[in-house]
Design a protein around this motif. Structure first.
Motif, mmCIF file in Angstrom:
data_model
loop_
_atom_site.group_PDB
_atom_site.id
_atom_site.type_symbol
_atom_site.label_atom_id
_atom_site.label_comp_id
_atom_site.label_asym_id
_atom_site.label_seq_id
_atom_site.Cartn_x
_atom_site.Cartn_y
_atom_site.Cartn_z
ATOM 1 N N ARG A 114 0.933 -1.201 -0.181
ATOM 2 C CA ARG A 114 -0.364 -0.150 0.241
ATOM 3 C C ARG A 114 0.722 0.932 -0.439
ATOM 4 O O ARG A 114 0.884 2.224 -0.796
ATOM 5 C CB ARG A 114 -0.812 0.317 1.396
ATOM 6 C CG ARG A 114 -1.693 1.594 1.706
ATOM 7 C CD ARG A 114 -2.319 1.393 2.600
ATOM 8 N NE ARG A 114 -1.387 2.199 4.139
ATOM 9 C CZ ARG A 114 -0.346 2.503 3.595
ATOM 10 N NH1 ARG A 114 -1.029 3.981 2.967
ATOM 11 N NH2 ARG A 114 -0.169 3.383 4.587
ATOM 12 N N LYS A 131 0.969 3.435 -3.051
ATOM 13 C CA LYS A 131 0.309 4.518 -2.785
ATOM 14 C C LYS A 131 -1.015 3.778 -3.658
ATOM 15 O O LYS A 131 -1.780 4.364 -3.995
ATOM 16 C CB LYS A 131 0.235 5.502 -3.725
ATOM 17 C CG LYS A 131 1.866 6.025 -3.105
ATOM 18 C CD LYS A 131 1.614 7.801 -3.689
ATOM 19 C CE LYS A 131 3.345 8.837 -3.678
ATOM 20 N NZ LYS A 131 3.834 7.986 -2.223
ATOM 21 N N LEU A 132 -1.522 3.161 -2.446
ATOM 22 C CA LEU A 132 -3.239 1.994 -2.776
ATOM 23 C C LEU A 132 -3.658 3.184 -1.222
ATOM 24 O O LEU A 132 -3.516 3.362 -0.506
ATOM 25 C CB LEU A 132 -2.744 1.147 -2.708
ATOM 26 C CG LEU A 132 -2.004 -0.009 -3.705
ATOM 27 C CD1 LEU A 132 -2.003 -1.158 -3.253
ATOM 28 C CD2 LEU A 132 -2.606 1.151 -4.802
ATOM 29 N N ARG A 133 -5.256 3.351 -1.656
ATOM 30 C CA ARG A 133 -5.594 3.002 -0.157
ATOM 31 C C ARG A 133 -6.278 1.385 -0.225
ATOM 32 O O ARG A 133 -7.071 1.030 -0.929
ATOM 33 C CB ARG A 133 -7.541 4.469 -0.614
ATOM 34 C CG ARG A 133 -6.677 5.407 -0.887
ATOM 35 C CD ARG A 133 -7.485 6.163 -1.036
ATOM 36 N NE ARG A 133 -7.347 7.272 -1.566
ATOM 37 C CZ ARG A 133 -6.280 8.606 -0.559
ATOM 38 N NH1 ARG A 133 -6.575 8.368 0.395
ATOM 39 N NH2 ARG A 133 -6.070 9.562 -0.977
ATOM 40 N N ASP A 177 -6.859 2.793 5.185
ATOM 41 C CA ASP A 177 -8.109 3.678 4.934
ATOM 42 C C ASP A 177 -9.267 3.977 5.892
ATOM 43 O O ASP A 177 -9.438 4.501 6.061
ATOM 44 C CB ASP A 177 -8.290 4.160 3.544
ATOM 45 C CG ASP A 177 -6.515 4.929 3.184
ATOM 46 O OD1 ASP A 177 -6.300 6.231 3.013
ATOM 47 O OD2 ASP A 177 -5.858 3.569 2.889
#
Lengths: 473, 593
Positions: free
Chosen positions: A262, A266-268, A299
């Protein structure tokens, strides 16, 4: 007369003009003439006469509303009926008390009198229904209280409460993910999440079940595509949707690796904790607690209150930046009546209990789950058990599938009926195979309860062994 | 030859066409095969016909009609010019007039819709314009801090206009919604007083409560009670079987009480069978995909509820939207869609379903069921009626819109409704033929994956339904229905008489009162709260931009005195905000309750 002279002059000029000019003028004149005279092309749709329309209407024979009604002896038209309370023992109408390994109330919260008392006390002052959505006087202080308690419990800024477990994740995901976004999801996520993904209209990429390596491979592929079109990549949100403990397999999610991915890509990270809430982690907070991962790494955390918590509804927790958005965009939140206050009050009590004795509850349920797992491992040579030892959900599957889900399911249903004769109520995990994104193999789902004794675990093992031997030989 | 020329101009092209048609009918009969080819065949026939027409015209040496016009004397160019000019002026005046004062095509007796003056229309846009302008200027100098913590370098989670609207419009008036109460949502509620220290960014509770008359909750029959038979029964069931089943219906989630509830609902609605679910919203969302699929045609009212829209979207059916409560428009669109088939593949539709609501929760209108039934039967479509608001609240037996119009329940193919409103509980049902319900029992997502309805909630529905049906031996149900009906008539007439623009049908317990302007909505809600009336304001995006309104939901629990108090306060606040928009003549005769 001056105008006539001008006309004459221009005519003279025309005569003196070169042939190319004349040709051009000629073409233009022709074009204008063509535009004026050309027949308007009939619109693509050919208009039919009244009579033809009537003929077509008369001719059209729609399918019946239900083209293929199920046969009257369809097993799911005759589901078992529970008489009385579905507690640790359950009466299915035979008068015999069966050991309940089918209801998903892992922590036996339904049998705690204080939870019931809290619900009844709330009933005395608020009645049953809330008679409105949260926006229009459907919010009571009980709802606000529960949201606050859940947020504090998870060390988060905000929580939002839904009135139906299924709608929680199905509404939360499409509140953020829109068309054009990419969602990476585990191929075995539960059906409610699948519906949420579908409603979001994003591009859905499934990775192999609980396999961060496979996810990494897919992310690398996407990174190459993104490098070619950075403009588009900068407008594409990427989500990662996984479950804490997978309802369909009983596996514990490999969260630390996923959190690393993540950060890198840059994943949510959206986490469904329906099963793990109350059953994992030293503070019974679920998978983040289990791996000691701070909540800021996740998140959005979604969970149903209908399983371990023994209530109704569901909730999402996270930063207020993320969660508050659902109050205007979560369809299942905005447009649905709020949870009946008495059920919210019962859930407050459950949070109380988890705060006070969460550690010991988790210890007990994990101990029971491990015991049960070991007891069921050598059940029969033709079946295997999947799921992590710690998971309260176990799936028993046939080693050799006949290749036809219906057949396998029929075999397992027989086993379930046999098991009832031996005093144990279990269930075949129910799926709509044609609707599932990656339909799982049929299985018998065993739900472990906190209050199981060693003797009861032995009974379960014996009963299932007998049942399988009776059916499979 | 002369005689021929005299006759021929009277033979209209259409007549010639019909001649052509006669010669073609045999052909069309022979190709009247069912299935996808029909349309192509029809197209061919049409082109044939055209060529026939030309052939007939050519062979019989009919002089071209154009030739005849030379015989007449041409009028002067001047006259011709003025002829066109006069038409032009007439049309222009017409357009301008109808732009500002659109013609209402609705039948007066069915549903009266009075439109606001062009000046009001202008002020609506102006008020939004000012709000946006101020917002833009503010955000130019003080850009909003939408940075997230721990998520540097991420693609922003929210982009675009939506969050601008939230920050600059909704934030200013958000205290009008999401208000918390701390009592049963009956005729009167205890509203928790709130204040905002920072212009609406955060809202805090003061800890005090305000006693208000409740015209915001959907408590139509007044079953939101914390004492009485419903409450007692719910308590008993809680103690007996607990508050949850923790299992879907297919597994161990079916209790005795669920079976009892379903047979009672079927009896109440006068249909063969019914199936119930734990949440009203989910009833639509999770069942429409089981009933419809790609290749199905859906005609959906433009003001249908979000749950219907989402369910239809998930189903993959082709959705055509018709004008709100307008059977003519529905018929036109349905007819065209059936005749021309699927717009891409040109295949005939598998089936056509008309999806409407009984009472529209924002408009207060009642669907025109008799006409819908007529259209549905004429075009072999199916009818799905969402009675979320109408069940219990309409009809002399509380049977919803079906009961209200006295339509045979079998004419509606799919009855859907919720228990949240009139029954003071939660959840929803679908009812209809045995086949339909059996189909849903084995295919509905909610049956397989979602926990079944909480037992005390189911008991609340059973007890309240028994009272409504009069099966408890009392006339209490009948009394509530009559009380609601009288309340509605009285309240609506009084509001109209005071000079407010009120939407919806005269018998609808949902009473929207038009205010148009966003600031007026918030002022109305706040002022009414001060005066002890809790109402609901609705604006964009829940309505059209030009449709900001107050909405009152009446209840059988309201007494005449309460209604009089509400009306008095509404009138006063109406003067404060100058919201008496109606320009129609009013009779000043006193209105009987």
């Amino acid at each position: 007369m001056a105008s006539q002279w001008n006309v004459y002059e221009s005519f003279q000029a025309l005569l003196q003009a070169g042939p190319y000019h004349l040709a051009l003028e000629g073409v233009l004149v022709l074009c204008v003439l063509f535009l004026f005279t050309a027949k308007k092309k009939p619109s693509k749709m050919v208009r039919l006469t009244k009579k033809e329309e009537e003929d077509l209407l008369a001719e059209w024979t729609p399918e019946p509303l239900v083209p293929r009604p199920p046969p009257l002896d369809h097993p799911n038209l005759h589901t078992r009926t529970v008489y009385g309370k579905a507690g640790q023992y359950v009466d299915l109408g035979t008068g015999q008390k069966l050991l309940n390994l089918a209801s998903q109330s892992f922590l036996n919260m339904g049998e705690r009198p204080e939870v019931e008392e809290a619900a009844v006390a709330c009933l005395h002052s608020y009645g049953v229904g809330s008679c409105g959505p949260r926006g229009f006087y459907g919010t009571t202080d009980v709802h606000l209280n529960l949201e606050e308690r859940l947020a504090t419990y998870f060390n988060c800024e905000a929580a939002v409460l839904y009135s139906y477990g299924f709608s929680t994740s199905a509404s939360a995901v499409p509140a953020y993910a829109k068309s054009g976004d990419i969602i990476y999801a585990d191929e075995c996520i539960n059906f409610a999440l699948q519906r949420g993904l579908q409603a979001s209209r994003s591009r859905i990429v499934y990775f192999r079940h609980n396999d961060p390596e496979d996810l990494h491979r897919l992310l690398k592929e996407q990174a190459i595509v993104d490098a070619k079109d950075p403009k588009r990549a900068n407008a594409t949100r990427k989500f990662l949707v996984v479950e804490g403990v997978y309802f369909n397999t009983g596996e514990v999610c490999a969260l630390p690796q996923l959190v690393a991915l993540r950060k890198q890509y840059k994943l949510r990270l959206f986490l469904d904790e329906s099963v793990s809430f109350g059953t994992l982690g030293p503070h019974s907070r679920g998978i983040t607690d289990h791996f000691n991962i701070p909540m800021t790494e996740v998140d959005l955390l979604m969970s149903s209150l209908e399983l371990g918590a023994g209530g109704t509804g569901g909730f999402c927790v996270g930063t207020s930046f993320v969660v508050e958005h659902q109050r205007l965009s979560g369809l299942g939140y905005c447009f649905s009546a709020s949870l009946p206050p008495m059920l919210a009050a019962a859930s407050i009590k459950v949070v109380d209990i988890l705060e006070e004795e969460g550690a010991s509850l988790v210890e007990q349920i994990q101990d029971r789950s491990t015991q049960m797992h070991r007891a069921l491992t050598s059940l029969h040579t033709k079946v295997n058990i999947t799921g992590a030892e710690l998971s309260p959900i176990k799936h028993i599957r046939l080693n050799e599938s006949s290749g036809d889900r219906q057949c396998d399911e029929a075999v397992l249903t027989q086993v379930v009926h046999k098991a009832e004769e031996y005093g144990v109520a279990v269930t075949v995990a129910s799926y709509l195979y044609d609707r599932e994104a990656n339909a799982p193999q049929p299985s018998i789902r065993i739900t472990v309860h906190k209050n199981l004794t060693d003797a009861q675990i032995d009974t379960t093992r014996d009963a299932l062994t007998h049942a399988f031997t009776d059916v499979l030989g | 030859m002369v005689a021929h020329t005299e006759v021929s101009p009277q033979v209209s092209p259409e007549k010639i066409l019909t001649v052509g048609e006669c010669s073609e009918t045999r052909g069309s009969e022979s190709v009247s095969s069912k299935g996808p080819d029909v349309l192509c065949e029809q197209n061919e026939i049409v082109s044939h016909k055209n060529s026939n027409h030309v052939a007939i015209a050519g062979s019989s040496t009919v002089p071209h009609p154009k030739k005849k016009s030379y015989k007449e004397e041409d009028c002067s160019l001047f006259v011709a010019f003025f002829t066109f000019l006069s038409y032009g002026v007439l049309l222009l005046v017409g357009y301008i007039k109808e732009f500002f004062v659109p013609v209402t095509t609705k039948e007066k007796d069915r549903e009266e819709v009075e439109l606001c003056s062009p000046f009001t229309n202008f002020t609506i846009y102006l008020s939004y314009g000012v709000l946006f302008f101020v917002g833009y200027v503010k955000e130019f100098f003080y850009p909003p801090s939408t940075k997230e913590k721990n998520r540097e370098g991420y693609v922003p989670l929210y982009i675009g206009f939506e969050s601008f609207y939230t920050r600059n419009v909704y934030r200013r008036i958000q205290d009008c919604w999401n208000r918390a109460i701390c009592s049963v949502p009956g005729a009167e509620i205890d509203l928790m007083e709130r204040y905002t220290p920072d212009y609406g960014w955060t809202i805090k509770h003061t800890g005090k409560t305000i006693r208000c008359i409740n015209v915001g909750s959907y408590n139509y029959l007044g079953f939101a009670e914390n004492k009485g038979p419903c409450h007692d029964a719910a308590e008993e069931v809680t103690r007996e079987v607990g508050i949850t089943t923790s299992s879907p219906r297919w597994e161990l989630g079916t209790m005795e009480i669920h079976r009892k509830l379903e047979s009672l609902v079927a009896e109440f609605l006068g249909v063969e069978d019914a199936i119930t679910f734990g949440m009203g919203f989910a009833t639509n969302v999770l069942n429409l995909p089981s009933l419809l699929g790609p290749g199905c045609l859906v005609l959906s009212d433009e003001f249908n509820h979000a749950s219907l829209i989402l369910g239809l979207r998930l189903s993959g059916a082709t959705v055509k939207v018709f004008q709100h409560n307008n059977p003519e428009d529905l018929e036109k669109k349905l007819r065209e869609a059936i005749v021309y088939g699927h717009s891409r593949t040109r295949r005939p539709w598998k089936k056509a379903v008309i999806v409407v609501e009984g009472i529209y929760s924002m408009e207060g209108s009642i669907c025109d069921l008799p006409n819908l039934v007529r259209i549905k039967n004429k075009y072999k479509a199916y009818l799905y009626v969402d009675e979320a608001h109408s069940i219990g609240a309409l009809g002399s037996h509380g049977g919803g819109v079906v009961d209200y119009y006295g339509v045979d329940p079998k004419e509606v193919d799919i009855h859907m409704g919720t228990f949240t409103k009139s029954f003071g509980a939660a959840g929803g049902y679908i009812a209809g033929s045995k086949d339909l319900i059996n189909h849903l029992r084995v295919t509905s997502h909610a049956q397989v994956y979602a926990s079944s309805m909480s037992p005390p909630v189911a008991q609340q529905i059973i007890t309240s339904m028994v009272i409504i049906m009069g099966k408890d031996g009392s006339t209490e149900g009948r009394r509530r229905i009559q009380q609601l009906s009288r309340n509605v008539k009285y309240f609506r007439q009084r509001l109209r008489q005071m000079g407010f623009i009120v939407y919806g049908h005269d018998d609808s317990p949902v009473v929207p009162m038009l205010l148009y302007l966003i600031p007026k909505i918030s002022m109305f809600v706040r002022e009414l709260t001060k005066r002890g009336v809790a109402g609901v304001g609705v604006g964009f995006p829940a309505t059209k931009i030009t449709g900001g309104r107050m909405r009152f939901c009446l209840s059988a629990a309201h007494t005449k005195e309460m209604l009089d108090k509400i009306l008095k306060e509404v009138d006063e606040v109406g003067y404060l905000t100058s919201s008496h928009y109606s320009r129609e003549p009013k009779s000043q005769e006193p209105i009987e309750w």
